[in-house]
Design an enzyme around this catalytic site. Sequence first.
Site, short mmCIF file in Angstrom:
data_model
loop_
_atom_site.label_atom_id
_atom_site.label_comp_id
_atom_site.label_asym_id
_atom_site.label_seq_id
_atom_site.Cartn_x
_atom_site.Cartn_y
_atom_site.Cartn_z
N HIS A 67 9.57 41.23 -2.81
CA HIS A 67 8.97 40.35 -1.81
C HIS A 67 9.74 40.43 -0.50
O HIS A 67 9.16 40.61 0.58
CB HIS A 67 8.96 38.91 -2.38
CG HIS A 67 8.48 37.86 -1.45
ND1 HIS A 67 7.28 37.24 -1.61
CD2 HIS A 67 9.06 37.28 -0.36
CE1 HIS A 67 7.12 36.33 -0.66
NE2 HIS A 67 8.19 36.34 0.11
N GLU A 68 11.06 40.30 -0.59
CA GLU A 68 11.90 40.33 0.62
C GLU A 68 11.94 41.71 1.24
O GLU A 68 11.96 41.85 2.47
CB GLU A 68 13.31 39.82 0.31
CG GLU A 68 13.36 38.35 -0.07
CD GLU A 68 12.73 37.42 0.95
OE1 GLU A 68 12.83 37.68 2.17
OE2 GLU A 68 12.12 36.42 0.53
N HIS A 71 8.89 42.16 3.42
CA HIS A 71 9.09 41.55 4.75
C HIS A 71 9.92 42.46 5.64
O HIS A 71 9.59 42.69 6.80
CB HIS A 71 9.82 40.21 4.63
CG HIS A 71 9.01 39.07 4.11
ND1 HIS A 71 7.83 38.65 4.67
CD2 HIS A 71 9.26 38.21 3.08
CE1 HIS A 71 7.38 37.59 4.02
NE2 HIS A 71 8.22 37.31 3.03
#
Length: 133
Positions: A67-68, A71
């Site tokens: 997820h990170e 980003h």
Amino acid sequence: MRGHLRLGRPLGFPVEISWSTLVVVVILTWALAGGVLPVAAPGHATVSYYVAGLAGALSLIGSLLAHELAHAVVARRSGVQVERLTLWLFGGVATLRGDPRSPQAELRIAAVGPATSLAIAIALAAAWAALEQ
């Protein structure tokens, strides 16, 4: 940074994990092995439940990292410098330096993390459904 363990530089981004995240791994492993898994799949050795519980906890950390990283990748492609990714007790954070060049870029950076999490959930649900048959 104090209180963080450096994990490496996947895709060129420095990744740190807080000790609080390791506590979450221990608690989740214990909760899965001691309660959830024996009820869901009775009749296995205790060590099997702990191995499966640890795999589940580490999978959560892996999905959080994905997820990170999503980003961070979109931020870098949008011209925003990424200082580091930090995983901690309540999730993760991508520390960015600077602002996106447009509202559209900011929206893409913000949306790609949840989109990645959703894609992981869909892929795992599909795999589970395939295994159930």
